[in-house]
Design a protein around this motif. Structure first.
Motif, PDB file in Angstrom:
ATOM      1  N   HIS A 271       0.874  -1.226  -0.079  1.00 33.67           N
ATOM      2  CA  HIS A 271       0.186   0.071   0.153  1.00 33.67           C
ATOM      3  C   HIS A 271       0.877   1.319   0.059  1.00 33.67           C
ATOM      4  O   HIS A 271       0.347   2.319  -0.660  1.00 33.67           O
ATOM      5  CB  HIS A 271      -0.846   0.102   1.139  1.00 33.67           C
ATOM      6  CG  HIS A 271      -1.864  -1.194   1.292  1.00 33.67           C
ATOM      7  ND1 HIS A 271      -2.784  -1.477   0.359  1.00 33.67           N
ATOM      8  CD2 HIS A 271      -2.243  -2.073   2.147  1.00 33.67           C
ATOM      9  CE1 HIS A 271      -3.373  -2.517   0.478  1.00 33.67           C
ATOM     10  NE2 HIS A 271      -3.052  -2.872   1.871  1.00 33.67           N
ATOM     11  N   PHE A 272       1.793   1.299   0.447  1.00 34.51           N
ATOM     12  CA  PHE A 272       2.776   2.452   0.741  1.00 34.51           C
ATOM     13  C   PHE A 272       4.387   2.407   0.183  1.00 34.51           C
ATOM     14  O   PHE A 272       5.134   3.087   0.445  1.00 34.51           O
ATOM     15  CB  PHE A 272       2.988   2.723   2.268  1.00 34.51           C
ATOM     16  CG  PHE A 272       1.674   2.815   2.778  1.00 34.51           C
ATOM     17  CD1 PHE A 272       1.005   4.092   2.939  1.00 34.51           C
ATOM     18  CD2 PHE A 272       1.367   1.843   3.680  1.00 34.51           C
ATOM     19  CE1 PHE A 272      -0.195   4.166   3.620  1.00 34.51           C
ATOM     20  CE2 PHE A 272       0.212   2.104   4.529  1.00 34.51           C
ATOM     21  CZ  PHE A 272      -0.633   3.150   4.426  1.00 34.51           C
ATOM     22  N   SER A 273       4.224   1.582  -1.033  1.00 30.97           N
ATOM     23  CA  SER A 273       5.486   1.655  -2.012  1.00 30.97           C
ATOM     24  C   SER A 273       5.461   2.878  -2.433  1.00 30.97           C
ATOM     25  O   SER A 273       4.520   3.466  -3.127  1.00 30.97           O
ATOM     26  CB  SER A 273       5.464   0.411  -2.835  1.00 30.97           C
ATOM     27  OG  SER A 273       6.569   0.427  -3.723  1.00 30.97           O
ATOM     28  N   PRO A 274       6.705   3.474  -2.963  1.00 29.34           N
ATOM     29  CA  PRO A 274       8.008   2.938  -2.676  1.00 29.34           C
ATOM     30  C   PRO A 274       8.736   3.331  -1.440  1.00 29.34           C
ATOM     31  O   PRO A 274       9.814   2.811  -1.241  1.00 29.34           O
ATOM     32  CB  PRO A 274       8.791   3.482  -3.741  1.00 29.34           C
ATOM     33  CG  PRO A 274       8.228   4.755  -4.227  1.00 29.34           C
ATOM     34  CD  PRO A 274       6.606   4.744  -3.789  1.00 29.34           C
ATOM     35  N   GLN A 275       7.901   4.109  -0.585  1.00 32.21           N
ATOM     36  CA  GLN A 275       8.576   4.477   0.756  1.00 32.21           C
ATOM     37  C   GLN A 275       8.787   3.257   1.583  1.00 32.21           C
ATOM     38  O   GLN A 275       9.914   3.362   2.114  1.00 32.21           O
ATOM     39  CB  GLN A 275       7.670   5.644   1.559  1.00 32.21           C
ATOM     40  CG  GLN A 275       7.870   6.936   0.657  1.00 32.21           C
ATOM     41  CD  GLN A 275       7.355   8.122   1.627  1.00 32.21           C
ATOM     42  OE1 GLN A 275       6.782   7.842   2.892  1.00 32.21           O
ATOM     43  NE2 GLN A 275       7.382   9.286   1.202  1.00 32.21           N
ATOM     44  N   VAL A 276       7.899   2.561   1.766  1.00 36.46           N
ATOM     45  CA  VAL A 276       8.051   1.197   2.694  1.00 36.46           C
ATOM     46  C   VAL A 276       8.416   0.070   1.989  1.00 36.46           C
ATOM     47  O   VAL A 276       7.751  -0.491   1.088  1.00 36.46           O
ATOM     48  CB  VAL A 276       6.621   0.914   3.457  1.00 36.46           C
ATOM     49  CG1 VAL A 276       6.940  -0.231   4.402  1.00 36.46           C
ATOM     50  CG2 VAL A 276       5.977   2.128   4.021  1.00 36.46           C
ATOM     51  N   LEU A 277       9.473  -0.589   2.217  1.00 34.08           N
ATOM     52  CA  LEU A 277      10.233  -1.493   1.662  1.00 34.08           C
ATOM     53  C   LEU A 277      10.017  -2.970   2.136  1.00 34.08           C
ATOM     54  O   LEU A 277       9.657  -3.936   1.719  1.00 34.08           O
ATOM     55  CB  LEU A 277      11.648  -1.251   1.509  1.00 34.08           C
ATOM     56  CG  LEU A 277      12.151   0.101   0.853  1.00 34.08           C
ATOM     57  CD1 LEU A 277      13.710  -0.119   0.954  1.00 34.08           C
ATOM     58  CD2 LEU A 277      11.814   0.076  -0.638  1.00 34.08           C
ATOM     59  N   GLN A 278       9.987  -2.872   3.498  1.00 38.33           N
ATOM     60  CA  GLN A 278       9.582  -4.103   4.248  1.00 38.33           C
ATOM     61  C   GLN A 278       8.766  -3.621   5.456  1.00 38.33           C
ATOM     62  O   GLN A 278       8.975  -2.697   6.170  1.00 38.33           O
ATOM     63  CB  GLN A 278      10.856  -4.592   4.614  1.00 38.33           C
ATOM     64  CG  GLN A 278      11.766  -5.210   3.514  1.00 38.33           C
ATOM     65  CD  GLN A 278      13.154  -5.625   4.005  1.00 38.33           C
ATOM     66  OE1 GLN A 278      13.260  -6.013   4.933  1.00 38.33           O
ATOM     67  NE2 GLN A 278      14.063  -5.720   3.222  1.00 38.33           N
ATOM     68  N   ALA A 279       7.921  -4.624   5.944  1.00 34.25           N
ATOM     69  CA  ALA A 279       7.226  -4.198   7.179  1.00 34.25           C
ATOM     70  C   ALA A 279       6.748  -5.761   7.701  1.00 34.25           C
ATOM     71  O   ALA A 279       6.455  -6.622   7.287  1.00 34.25           O
ATOM     72  CB  ALA A 279       6.132  -3.531   7.069  1.00 34.25           C
ATOM     73  N   LYS A 280       6.995  -5.756   9.108  1.00 27.86           N
ATOM     74  CA  LYS A 280       6.771  -6.983  10.004  1.00 27.86           C
ATOM     75  C   LYS A 280       6.378  -6.595  11.374  1.00 27.86           C
ATOM     76  O   LYS A 280       6.881  -5.857  11.995  1.00 27.86           O
ATOM     77  CB  LYS A 280       8.028  -7.769   9.812  1.00 27.86           C
ATOM     78  CG  LYS A 280       7.800  -9.156  10.542  1.00 27.86           C
ATOM     79  CD  LYS A 280       9.151  -9.721  10.631  1.00 27.86           C
ATOM     80  CE  LYS A 280       9.079 -11.159  11.467  1.00 27.86           C
ATOM     81  NZ  LYS A 280      10.450 -11.981  11.383  1.00 27.86           N
ATOM     82  N   VAL A 281       5.402  -7.418  11.682  1.00 26.98           N
ATOM     83  CA  VAL A 281       4.805  -7.372  12.997  1.00 26.98           C
ATOM     84  C   VAL A 281       5.601  -8.342  14.123  1.00 26.98           C
ATOM     85  O   VAL A 281       5.525  -9.440  13.611  1.00 26.98           O
ATOM     86  CB  VAL A 281       3.327  -7.607  12.930  1.00 26.98           C
ATOM     87  CG1 VAL A 281       2.791  -7.776  14.709  1.00 26.98           C
ATOM     88  CG2 VAL A 281       2.464  -6.655  12.520  1.00 26.98           C
ATOM     89  N   LEU A 282       6.232  -7.833  14.983  1.00 27.85           N
ATOM     90  CA  LEU A 282       6.958  -8.734  15.988  1.00 27.85           C
ATOM     91  C   LEU A 282       6.037  -9.483  17.069  1.00 27.85           C
ATOM     92  O   LEU A 282       6.120 -10.426  17.394  1.00 27.85           O
ATOM     93  CB  LEU A 282       8.029  -7.877  16.410  1.00 27.85           C
ATOM     94  CG  LEU A 282       9.024  -7.153  15.559  1.00 27.85           C
ATOM     95  CD1 LEU A 282      10.053  -6.213  16.260  1.00 27.85           C
ATOM     96  CD2 LEU A 282       9.757  -8.265  14.841  1.00 27.85           C
ATOM     97  N   THR A 283       5.104  -8.534  17.756  1.00 27.29           N
ATOM     98  CA  THR A 283       4.319  -9.010  18.671  1.00 27.29           C
ATOM     99  C   THR A 283       3.173  -8.413  18.332  1.00 27.29           C
ATOM    100  O   THR A 283       2.942  -7.147  18.069  1.00 27.29           O
ATOM    101  CB  THR A 283       4.863  -8.664  20.111  1.00 27.29           C
ATOM    102  OG1 THR A 283       4.981  -7.215  20.512  1.00 27.29           O
ATOM    103  CG2 THR A 283       6.277  -9.416  20.269  1.00 27.29           C
ATOM    104  N   ARG A 284       1.977  -8.694  18.814  1.00 28.24           N
ATOM    105  CA  ARG A 284       0.449  -8.295  18.970  1.00 28.24           C
ATOM    106  C   ARG A 284      -0.100  -8.808  20.010  1.00 28.24           C
ATOM    107  O   ARG A 284      -0.204  -9.963  20.304  1.00 28.24           O
ATOM    108  CB  ARG A 284      -0.237  -8.840  17.504  1.00 28.24           C
ATOM    109  CG  ARG A 284      -1.581  -8.084  17.326  1.00 28.24           C
ATOM    110  CD  ARG A 284      -2.376  -8.721  16.155  1.00 28.24           C
ATOM    111  NE  ARG A 284      -1.601  -8.597  15.017  1.00 28.24           N
ATOM    112  CZ  ARG A 284      -1.701  -7.388  14.047  1.00 28.24           C
ATOM    113  NH1 ARG A 284      -2.362  -6.489  14.443  1.00 28.24           N
ATOM    114  NH2 ARG A 284      -0.983  -7.539  12.984  1.00 28.24           N
TER     115      ARG A 284
END
Length: 209
Positions: free
Chosen positions: A63-76
Motif C-alpha cells: 500500500h505504501f510503496s516505494p517508501q515502505v520496503l519491508q514491514a513486519k509485526v513482531l508482537t501483537r
C-alpha cells in the motif's frame, strides 16, 4: 474531528489540507523538531475499512510503496503491537532506514477511532540491498530521522471517511558544510512523507470498495 465548511469543500474535491504546526522555537540543541498535520476525505470509505488497512501491517509495502520496503509485526496483543519497517526516503539524496515502533489502536465507537505510533529505534542503513549492507553506528549516522511519533484520528460521516494524520519528528540540526544535501532532506521529507502517506491511504481505501 471537525472542520470549517470551506475546508470540507476542499476535502470533497479530493484536496489534502496540510498544515505546518512546527513551533518557532523548534531548534533544539543539536536537533530540529518537525510537526505537521494533514487531513483527507475518502468518499465511500468506512471506519472499519480504515481499521483493517492500518492493522494489516505486513501489507504496508503493497500500500505504501516505494517508501515502505519491508514491514513486519513482531508482537501483537489485542490492539497493541510492536512492528518494524524498512523505509526509503528520496530528496536530493536517498536514505534507507530500519525503524521499530510501538503502535496502539483504539475504537471510540463504530464511526470514530484513533491510533498512536511511537518510534523505539531508528537506524540508517549503508549500502542497502548489497553484500556490504550494514547499520551505521550512532556516531556515523547523519541524523536524518532520530525519532517519530504519528497520530491518526478518523471519523465516518457525510458518506465517507475523514482522516487526520499528525506527525512529530526529530532530526539532526543542519551540519556546517552539508547544508546543500541535508537541509532539503530534513526540511522537505516530513511534509512530503505525510502527504504521500495520506494519498496512499486514500488510494488503498478506494481499492477496497
Amino acid at each position: 474531528m471537525s472542520s470549517a465548511p470551506q475546508s470540507e469543500a476542499r476535502l470533497y474535491r479530493g484536496e489534502l489540507i496540510i498544515e505546518n504546526l512546527t513551533p518557532s522555537n523548534s531548534v533544539l540543541p543539536g536537533a530540529l523538531l518537525h510537526h505537521w498535520r494533514g487531513t483527507a476525505f475518502a468518499p465511500g470509505a468506512k471506519a472499519a475499512d480504515f481499521e483493517r488497512l492500518m492493522k494489516d501491517f505486513n501489507a504496508y509495502p503493497q500500500h505504501f510503496s516505494p517508501q515502505v520496503l519491508q514491514a513486519k509485526v513482531l508482537t501483537r496483543h489485542d490492539d497493541q503491537l510492536q512492528a518494524t519497517m524498512r523505509v526509503r526516503q528520496r530528496h536530493v539524496i536517498t536514505v534507507v532506514m530500519d525503524t521499530a515502533y510501538d503502535i496502539a489502536f483504539a475504537q471510540l465507537d463504530a464511526q470514530h477511532g484513533y491510533s498512536i505510533s511511537r518510534s523505539t529505534h531508528i537506524s540508517e542503513i549503508d549500502s542497502p540491498g548489497t553484500a556490504n549492507e550494514r547499520a551505521l553506528d550512532p556516531n556515523e549516522e547523519h541524523g536524518f530521522l532520530w525519532r517519530q511519533n504519528t497520530y491518526w484520528t478518523y471519523e465516518e460521516r457525510d458518506g465517507g471517511l475523514y482522516m487526520q494524520m499528525e506527525s512529530v519528528s526529530l532530526t539532526r540540526s543542519i551540519p556546517t558544510g552539508l547544508g546543500w544535501a541535508v537541509r532539503p532532506f530534513v526540511e522537505s521529507v516530513p511534509r512530503d512523507s505525510l502527504e504521500f502517506t495520506l494519498r496512499s491511504t486514500c488510494n488503498a481505501l478506494r481499492r477496497t470498495q
